[in-house]
Write an enzyme that holds these catalytic residues in place. Structure first.
Site, PDB file in Angstrom:
ATOM      1  N   GLY A  58       0.814  -1.210   0.000  1.00 37.46           N
ATOM      2  CA  GLY A  58       0.000   0.000   0.000  1.00 37.46           C
ATOM      3  C   GLY A  58       0.847   1.259   0.000  1.00 37.46           C
ATOM      4  O   GLY A  58       1.790   1.386   0.798  1.00 37.46           O
ATOM      5  N   LEU A  85       1.327   0.842   7.459  1.00 39.89           N
ATOM      6  CA  LEU A  85       1.516   1.290   6.065  1.00 39.89           C
ATOM      7  C   LEU A  85       2.911   1.853   5.783  1.00 39.89           C
ATOM      8  O   LEU A  85       3.043   2.872   5.105  1.00 39.89           O
ATOM      9  CB  LEU A  85       0.462   2.335   5.701  1.00 39.89           C
ATOM     10  N   CYS A 148      -7.954   2.964   5.457  1.00 39.37           N
ATOM     11  CA  CYS A 148      -6.968   3.731   6.230  1.00 39.37           C
ATOM     12  C   CYS A 148      -7.684   4.794   7.065  1.00 39.37           C
ATOM     13  O   CYS A 148      -8.750   5.265   6.693  1.00 39.37           O
ATOM     14  CB  CYS A 148      -5.999   4.437   5.299  1.00 39.37           C
ATOM     15  N   THR A 284      -1.498 -13.714   3.742  1.00 39.71           N
ATOM     16  CA  THR A 284      -0.736 -14.292   4.853  1.00 39.71           C
ATOM     17  C   THR A 284      -0.019 -15.590   4.479  1.00 39.71           C
ATOM     18  O   THR A 284       1.074 -15.878   4.984  1.00 39.71           O
ATOM     19  CB  THR A 284      -1.707 -14.528   6.038  1.00 39.71           C
TER      20      THR A 284
HETATM   21  C1  LIG Z   1       1.491  -7.717   7.041  1.00 46.59           C
HETATM   22  C2  LIG Z   1       0.293  -7.287   6.243  1.00 46.59           C
HETATM   23  C3  LIG Z   1       0.303  -6.053   5.590  1.00 46.59           C
HETATM   24  C4  LIG Z   1      -0.802  -5.632   4.840  1.00 46.59           C
HETATM   25  N1  LIG Z   1      -0.760  -4.435   4.173  1.00 46.59           N
HETATM   26  C5  LIG Z   1      -1.814  -4.050   3.399  1.00 46.59           C
HETATM   27  C6  LIG Z   1      -1.762  -2.846   2.627  1.00 46.59           C
HETATM   28  O1  LIG Z   1      -0.757  -2.131   2.610  1.00 46.59           O
HETATM   29  N2  LIG Z   1      -2.856  -2.503   1.892  1.00 46.59           N
HETATM   30  C7  LIG Z   1      -3.995  -3.291   1.849  1.00 46.59           C
HETATM   31  O2  LIG Z   1      -4.953  -2.953   1.162  1.00 46.59           O
HETATM   32  N3  LIG Z   1      -4.044  -4.457   2.548  1.00 46.59           N
HETATM   33  C8  LIG Z   1      -2.992  -4.845   3.319  1.00 46.59           C
HETATM   34  N4  LIG Z   1      -3.048  -6.039   4.001  1.00 46.59           N
HETATM   35  C9  LIG Z   1      -4.270  -6.870   3.915  1.00 46.59           C
HETATM   36  C10 LIG Z   1      -4.113  -7.993   2.885  1.00 46.59           C
HETATM   37  O3  LIG Z   1      -3.854  -7.479   1.591  1.00 46.59           O
HETATM   38  C11 LIG Z   1      -5.379  -8.884   2.851  1.00 46.59           C
HETATM   39  O4  LIG Z   1      -6.491  -8.086   2.502  1.00 46.59           O
HETATM   40  C12 LIG Z   1      -5.676  -9.546   4.194  1.00 46.59           C
HETATM   41  O5  LIG Z   1      -4.483  -9.899   4.862  1.00 46.59           O
HETATM   42  C13 LIG Z   1      -6.567 -10.796   4.049  1.00 46.59           C
HETATM   43  O6  LIG Z   1      -5.942 -11.790   3.256  1.00 46.59           O
HETATM   44  P1  LIG Z   1      -5.073 -13.012   3.879  1.00 46.59           P
HETATM   45  O7  LIG Z   1      -5.890 -13.611   4.987  1.00 46.59           O
HETATM   46  O8  LIG Z   1      -4.819 -13.931   2.738  1.00 46.59           O
HETATM   47  O9  LIG Z   1      -3.816 -12.402   4.420  1.00 46.59           O
HETATM   48  C14 LIG Z   1      -1.949  -6.476   4.760  1.00 46.59           C
HETATM   49  C15 LIG Z   1      -1.945  -7.713   5.420  1.00 46.59           C
HETATM   50  C16 LIG Z   1      -0.852  -8.126   6.150  1.00 46.59           C
HETATM   51  C17 LIG Z   1      -0.886  -9.478   6.819  1.00 46.59           C
END
Ligand SMILES: Cc1cc2nc3c(=O)[nH]c(=O)nc-3n(C[C@H](O)[C@H](O)[C@H](O)COP(=O)(O)O)c2cc1C
Length: 319
Positions: A58, A85, A148, A284
């Protein structure tokens, strides 16, 4: 019909592709924002061009150092994160990382965050200007992360109330002609309502879900593990909730749904496609398996062969 023969020739008969706003994803596996950097780090482990797409970390208009203190904590079947972020800012990304993105043969999605309405719009304008100059060779789509905090309104995220998000989506839509997906928060008052609003305001797709607000207390220190008190829960623990929300949203809107939340196997991908997702994102699981994308793609093809599915369109949205 799928031809018999060796597995490589059979694989070529499978259609895993999907299209969103004129952008073709060769397969539905897209890496989720914040879990894959800008792709370069993972290119050491496998060819990232095999992926359907990459959503980069992001970005905000100004660079951000991120949060102090503990940033990630493992939970039962998941993790909490409070990264805050951390990112180089839109301009530095366009200057430095985009040269690498120009070399990629996969869908490249800029994930855009912001602290204020003005920041979001200025960020979108910069990305659009760069795309015009480059002839759209580096960025295929913008993913607008409305989860955000809105600092001007006292830290309330745009992504909670539909009325707060509407003007932002409208303004960003006006600022860019690039394909636009809006990334929705599961903490929204009504996520299907939010998705419908995005469609009304001209978004080409919606991405869901972002992390679910959670908490972890250090009982010896008698305080939250995270300086910001709460953190975002992701991973297999949230998958049933994510799947339900993707299904609800897909029933409500006509624009494509980019589904995510806890995906860590080929059958998880199939579930999201059956619930109505056009493509999915993997977050994840990248931290558990550095070759997640490659392994999931192989297993997805295998599943399609076993179940005699020639095209994912056959099962998309069947529930
Ligand atoms: C460490 C970390 C950082 C993340 N940073 C962002 C981000 O910068 N922007 C965003 O839209 N989502 C961010 N997410 C959310 C993920 O893109 C995703 O929507 C969320 O983790 C659910 O998917 P998952 O269960 O497969 O991780 C982040 C998730 C994690 C774990």
């Amino acid at each position: 019909m799928i031809k018999t023969g060796d597995s490589s020739s059979r694989n070529t008969e499978l259609d895993l592709s999907a299209r969103i706003a004129g952008v073709t994803f060769k397969n539905p596996i897209v890496m989720a924002s914040g879990t894959f950097g800008f792709g370069k780090e993972y290119a050491k482990f496998y060819d990232v061009n095999e992926l359907g797409g990459i959503s980069g970390k992001g970005l905000t208009l100004q660079p951000k150092a991120g949060n102090q203190g503990t940033r990630v904590y493992e939970t039962a079947s998941g993790m909490l994160n409070s990264v805050g972020l951390e990112n180089p800012g839109v301009a530095a990304f366009l200057d430095k990382e985009c040269a690498y993105w120009e070399t990629l043969d996969t869908v490249r999605i800029v994930n855009l965050g912001g602290n204020t309405f003005e920041d979001y719009v200025a960020g979108a304008e910069l990305i659009q200007k760069d795309a015009d100059t480059r002839g759209r060779k580096a960025v295929d789509m913008i993913e607008l992360n409305i989860s955000c905090p809105n600092v001007k309104e006292g830290g309330i995220a745009f992504g909670i109330r539909t009325c707060d998000a509407r003007e932002l989506v409208r303004a960003v839509r006006q600022a860019t002609s690039l394909p636009l997906s809006v990334k929705l928060s599961p903490n929204a008052e009504d996520i299907a309502d939010m998705a419908l609003m995005c469609q009304e305001e001209g978004a080409d797709a919606v991405s869901l879900i972002n992390t679910i607000s959670g908490m972890k207390i250090d009982v010896r220190r008698r305080r939250s593990v995270f300086n910001n008190l709460y953190a975002g829960l992701s991973g297999p623990a949230i998958k049933p909730i994510a799947l339900r929300m993707v299904h609800q949203v897909a029933q409500r809107v006509e624009i494509p749904v980019i589904g995510m939340g806890g995906i860590s196997s080929a059958t998880d991908i199939i579930e999201f496609i059956m619930a109505g997702a056009a493509v999915i994102q993997v977050g994840t699981y990248n931290f558990m398996n550095m070759r997640a994308g490659q392994d999931l793609l192989r297993d997805l093809r295998q599943f399609m062969l076993e179940e005699n599915i020639a095209s994912l369109d056959e099962i998309r949205g069947i529930i």
